[in-house]
Design a protein around this motif. Structure first.
Motif, PDB file in Angstrom:
ATOM      1  N   GLU A  98      -2.832   5.338   1.662  1.00 23.37           N
ATOM      2  CA  GLU A  98      -3.533   4.074   1.928  1.00 23.37           C
ATOM      3  C   GLU A  98      -3.317   3.982   3.408  1.00 23.37           C
TER       4      GLU A  98
ATOM      5  N   LEU B 246      -6.143   6.158  -3.431  1.00 28.55           N
ATOM      6  CA  LEU B 246      -6.660   5.538  -2.422  1.00 28.55           C
ATOM      7  C   LEU B 246      -7.397   4.513  -2.666  1.00 28.55           C
ATOM      8  N   PHE B 247      -6.595   3.173  -2.649  1.00 25.94           N
ATOM      9  CA  PHE B 247      -7.197   1.833  -3.009  1.00 25.94           C
ATOM     10  C   PHE B 247      -7.969   1.767  -4.308  1.00 25.94           C
TER      11      PHE B 247
ATOM     12  N   VAL C 290       0.941  -1.143   0.239  1.00 26.51           N
ATOM     13  CA  VAL C 290      -0.108   0.021  -0.064  1.00 26.51           C
ATOM     14  C   VAL C 290       0.840   1.278  -0.096  1.00 26.51           C
TER      15      VAL C 290
END
Lengths: 461, 461, 461
Positions: free
Chosen positions: A378, B196-197, A374
């Motif tokens: 994140e 973000l993801f 990540v």
């Protein structure tokens, strides 16, 4: 082959046609295992030993010579002997001049000697280039190939080129070299394999302390107090009932302690008006062990979950349930459903489940292989946003569970508050201060400070 | 030292006796942190700054000079300043000619500028070799050494040799360089830390949508409908009872959606008679987020497990159980064991446990560090064979649980089918089509197509 | 460009200004995927093919030539064709002389041919330098970039320099090269992608055997025996009740089997008085699959936990509980709490929970990414100390649970002992011998032997 030519060869490892010869002083377990692995990876290996008779433990394909002859054959010499015998190397100073000496030794105790073994070796042989390395790998792991523990080989040394040569060998053995800088780092590297979870010590002692305190607190209130006043011997509560009170309390307090240093840091930064001053030492240490605190909190929370789920299986609980039903039956009546109780029981269970669920997510994200995948945004989203959400849910779970007893005098046996009232102090404080800190008029200067703005620029000089 | 000689030195990093000097433009947080780390790893560091007065925040051992003097000292210059100030570099074009410029900048928003910062820098200074890198690492992580998030440093650049030099520095700092190709990849690399993801967005929105739909569906059927017709206020069902109906339904549907795109792909390949044509875009996207769908399904399944296990702890359930027993006791009779019920209850529990067990195995295997240790055959065996087995077990669990109500009219309040009937549509469809696809007469041509055979070779051109 | 110059270029990859051209023979799936990836990483790629017509599947930017012309352009040639067609390369022997040939082929079966494909290629073209590699990576993974399974590329070859060149390409493609030594390792590397959990085979068969045996044992004692003597048809026990007896028994025995080989090894070393003799083969194999044994034991233990926790949800259990309460109510009496029962039930639950908790900790520590972050002392502390503690707790859990039945004749239906009595044999034996081994007078010589001391030095020669 004279010394110069072997050195020249070593200087250009990438353009040589063959891997350069490596010499190993010492034929002990580790020397043999390392030699074996190097031969597998294509390095010619020559052992330097007092007795040159061939032992069948020495890997075949390896040559065994006297120390001087062996050292002349290679530009890298691995010193696989113990520190106590280093002084026998001093007569060899001339032949070892300019060579790369790899110190792989370990001690039996942390900081056993005033200076590290590698620095001691460098003092004995000032003309050689000493590199520390390989001490974190075990002989057994090298031999069996099952490197379950670390594949990382910490390397340090004052000579950049010598260090590079050793790191190339490390890579060739399918291990991962980690450059730790100059030979000053040798002490740290030598201490590394002797450490037993150094980052975990403080969190473990803290949680053990909390556990013992709350266990005794519960023992006094629930078992001893009940025995004295009601003559009921509930000693068997120490197996499940009391642990199941202590675990959630410790878990909640530890979880709050994960977020408390961040609150302190924000207040300190706001007060100082700058981020360019070091935090006090205790805060730095606290911030570095937040992950460990959180994982221990997760362990306690998990125990709480399992202890709670086995409740219906306990003989005492079956007996108590049966007694309640029988007394109703004997009185010929059925109690109606208490809607408030149904609401409260379902709510705190649901809050607890969701809080625990997020907590487990945090735990999974802190696994090294997951956090490596990540990016920072994140990682901070999960660890900060989801972490606070988990803390809110868990605090709410405790509040709803114990809410009705807050004002009830029976919750204050011997004038001592019930344990879950104690458990709520830290989390509630953290949440209240955090809510204050995210009010825009306080949050805005904080964000500015964290981006480098300073109220009183004098601090920065 | 003239420019040429410093370049020559840089061209041969492995044969130089010392690490080459690195210049850093800018003394902000990241510039300082990076410089500090580089000095630790043996690089001489020189800062280029407008004010050359020594600040105590600059790492000691680093030199601070004006931009021109600093740039002349090194062949690699790290541009640790913001994009808005890049144009001050144009007057330095001559001294920066032929040098390697490392663009480490990040933006505040995705695709903030039409071209990436690195490409903009390359346009400003066409004579320099621009390499993008280090933007995924945070200053705080460099300083504290706790690289919990990614150690990967994405690097891209048009000059292979310059890229190689930067990647060597990355390795020396104990980070992992990942070569992303030419400078065209800079936009992607600059967007990376702002994401973000991204792979999780679609699966999360899908599962949230399903959750909300089924939650409202259950609310209407179980709470509102019961309140209208039976005047019972079961509003507290929204805490546990309804979530525990929604979670398994969403989990089962998501798990089926993991295997549905594979079914579509097989049908499309069979229909086209070739594998050499791209799948439609929606199918490609769907296939790439199967892992995320599966993990969210696992999360919902886990919630279902915990919600189910706390059932006996709920006040409502205790009350209901007690009521049943009391009514038997008051009627002076004991109901005999209903063997069919015992069979059904034990069967669906056992099926659910085994299905969930396999599902957790799938989840563990998808951890990066575990999947790195299996080969492709093993990975596909677990993810395909065990995955289908888990889907079969979970579908059977739902069928056995709800089987008796399929034909009962009470399951169709307001002519709406019960929720688990809806949940079975997708999984049953997937399983039926899969069973058709593994019939030999259909499986054989499919295997041939996947090995490269084409029915109508015209497609391949 | 003549052959010599291309070779010279390849010899100095770090000092060349551009990445060297790579040639790929064969335009199949894997050849195309690999070429595509290489072009992305900055390598000029040229395909050697029988038909040089441009296919739109070949990555653009790649050249397609005849085999001879293509081979002349590069010093590394990737042989992306099947073994059956290798003999067409013999006419090209002259142009391939001195070149690096990368054999990437896989077979369909383990040990399909007497010699590995790479060795066969080396025999056909003795003048070329054959390197094995890339066969563990799938074409689909290269294309999609989602390398969920292994990123490791095993490389072997007799020419160190050629191997180094291939490993550099592997690194440039963001994969991890692992040097497996000389070309003799090619067979092993070719077998690797065909393996299906080879280390797991023995533990899985063992645990399946134990499971079947204990399942049948329970079936006979609990279902068939009950049916014959009491005319009760408890066939539904095979869904949950019997699995929940078999799982803990198998888990406990497997956990004991993890520690048994260590006991044997210690006894053998004590008896021989040296550690420098190989253990018998069966013991070596057993020791290498301890991790797998432990993880399977953990899986069985987890099933036992879930099976136990669903107990209150079973229709049969509800009926039995209700029956007990009703019979008390009808007799107008409430049984007092049986303190002994309360103690026993709470104790074995607590022991089981703690034992399982430590067991899960062991499982988490054996995740590759976690075990990579601990040093040997920490790894052994967890796996040995905590492992034994877990074994002690789990054994105590079983002892307390079944203790009261040991001497009761009803536990010996048909003269067969109850299943948990059988389950205790191995763990108790392991624990007793271990306690003997840590008595100082036995532990001391053992420690000395493990540090290299020998009672009869003749063994070491």
């Amino acid at each position: 082959m004279n010394k110069n030519s072997s050195n020249t060869m070593a200087l250009a490892p990438n353009t040589s046609n063959k891997r350069e010869t490596v010499c190993i002083f010492g034929t002990g377990d580790f020397g043999r295992a390392l030699g074996h692995k190097m031969i597998q990876s294509g390095y010619p290996v020559v052992y330097g030993s007092r007795s040159t008779q061939i032992s069948n433990l020495i890997p075949k394909d390896a040559e065994v010579l006297g120390h001087t002859e062996a050292a002349q054959k290679a530009s890298i010499i691995i010193i696989a002997i113990q520190r106590q015998h280093y002084n026998f190397l001093t007569p060899l100073a001339e032949v070892l001049h300019g060579k790369v000496l790899v110190d792989i030794s370990n001690n039996l105790k942390l900081n056993q000697y005033p200076e590290s073994n590698a620095e001691y070796l460098a003092q004995l042989l000032p003309g050689s280039k000493v590199v520390k390395g390989f001490n974190t790998v075990s002989a057994w792991a090298l031999q069996s190939g099952t490197l379950d523990a670390s594949r990382q080989v910490f390397v340090c040394g004052d000579d950049v080129e010598a260090k590079q040569m050793v790191m190339n060998i490390v890579r060739a053995l399918s291990l991962t070299p980690v450059d730790k800088g100059s030979l000053l780092a040798a002490q740290e590297i030598e201490n590394y394999p002797l450490q037993l979870f150094p980052m975990w010590k403080l969190p473990i002692f803290l949680s053990l302390g909390l556990t013992v305190f709350f266990f005794l607190y519960c023992l006094v209130l629930d078992v001893i107090c009940t025995y004295i006043y009601e003559k009921n011997n509930f000693a068997f509560f120490i197996a499940i009932a009391i642990p199941n009170r202590v675990c959630p309390v410790v878990a909640l307090i530890l979880l709050a302690l994960v977020y408390l240093p961040g609150i302190f840091a924000a207040i300190i930064q706001l007060y100082r008006g700058t981020k360019y001053r070091r935090f006090p030492d205790w805060l730095d240490k606290w911030m570095l062990c937040r992950k460990q605190l959180g994982l221990i909190a997760l362990a306690f929370a998990s125990l709480h979950v399992v202890f709670t789920l086995v409740t219906p299986l306990r003989a005492f609980v079956s007996w108590r349930t049966g007694k309640g039903i029988i007394s109703q039956a004997l009185n010929n009546k059925t109690e109606p459903l208490n809607y408030t109780n149904a609401w409260i029981s379902d709510s705190y269970l649901a809050l607890g489940i969701l809080g625990y669920f997020l907590f487990v997510l945090l735990g999974i994200t802190s696994l090294p292989s997951v956090s490596n995948n990540v990016n920072w945004r994140e990682f901070r989203f999960v660890q900060s946003k989801l972490g606070y959400l988990s803390l809110i849910l868990c605090t709410a779970h405790t509040l709803v569970y114990g809410g009705k007893w807050f004002l009830s005098p029976s919750a204050y046996k011997w004038y001592l508050p019930n344990i879950y009232i104690l458990s709520l102090i830290v989390p509630c404080a953290v949440l209240v201060v955090k809510f204050v800190l995210i009010i825009p008029c306080i949050d805005k200067p904080l964000v500015k400070i964290r981006q480098g703005w300073e109220r009183n620029p004098k601090y920065s000089e």
